[in-house]
Design a protein around this motif. Sequence first.
Motif, PDB file in Angstrom:
ATOM      1  N   GLY A  73       0.830  -1.294  -0.111  1.00  0.00           N
ATOM      2  CA  GLY A  73      -0.038   0.052  -0.020  1.00  0.00           C
ATOM      3  C   GLY A  73       0.898   1.197  -0.084  1.00  0.00           C
ATOM      4  O   GLY A  73       0.170   2.546  -0.055  1.00  0.00           O
ATOM      5  N   GLY A 122       2.653   2.414  -2.559  1.00  0.00           N
ATOM      6  CA  GLY A 122       2.564   2.920  -3.572  1.00  0.00           C
ATOM      7  C   GLY A 122       3.743   2.523  -4.708  1.00  0.00           C
ATOM      8  O   GLY A 122       3.995   3.196  -5.605  1.00  0.00           O
ATOM      9  N   ARG A 177      -5.136   2.479   0.886  1.00  0.00           N
ATOM     10  CA  ARG A 177      -4.596   1.770  -0.257  1.00  0.00           C
ATOM     11  C   ARG A 177      -4.773   0.181  -0.335  1.00  0.00           C
ATOM     12  O   ARG A 177      -5.272  -0.404  -1.449  1.00  0.00           O
TER      13      ARG A 177
END
Length: 172
Positions: A17, A19, A116
């Motif tokens: 999460g 990115g 996320r």
Amino acid sequence: LRRVLGLRSIVLVGLMGAGKSTVGRRLATRLGLLFKDADNEIEAAAGLTIPDIFAIYGEPSFRDGEERVITRLLRAGPLVLATGGGAYLRPATREHIRERGISVWLKADLDVLMRRVRKRGNRPLLQTEDPEATMRALMEVRHPVYAEADIVVMSRDVSQDRVVEDVMEALV
Ligand code: S3P
């Protein structure tokens, strides 16, 4: 910047999460480098999804495959490589990364990570009763190891393009 990097790859590390894949893909475009996502490469090599690899073969086999894939990709570099969150935890993998690349820890706060990962429910490690507590425990164990990365960039809760800019700035 390409000249500064020479033949070294850029290797994104950090928790699920953070990115790594999104930022990595855009970073590669900016730098004119090839982008690879280690998780996708493992799935392609195994012909199975990551949850299936965990379920059928178990985490230790997954980690062995992960190390092989990352080593192979780095030998073929330079490239931008997004690694799975656990890859950097293995000393041998960390050593390959150190030899061939510049490691970038994408660091993010708990709430950002949780927001996320909820969007993509394919993380076997988070299939627990309390995923947030699991993530917190992972942060505690892994942050000191991620901190060994060459560069730390905060994966802020802003557009990922801004994070890409932060990484570019940190690299020069
Ligand atoms: C893992 C992270 C995942 C994937 C696997 C294990 C981990 O990758 O490799 O589920 O140990 O943190 P992402 O970080 O890309 O989600």
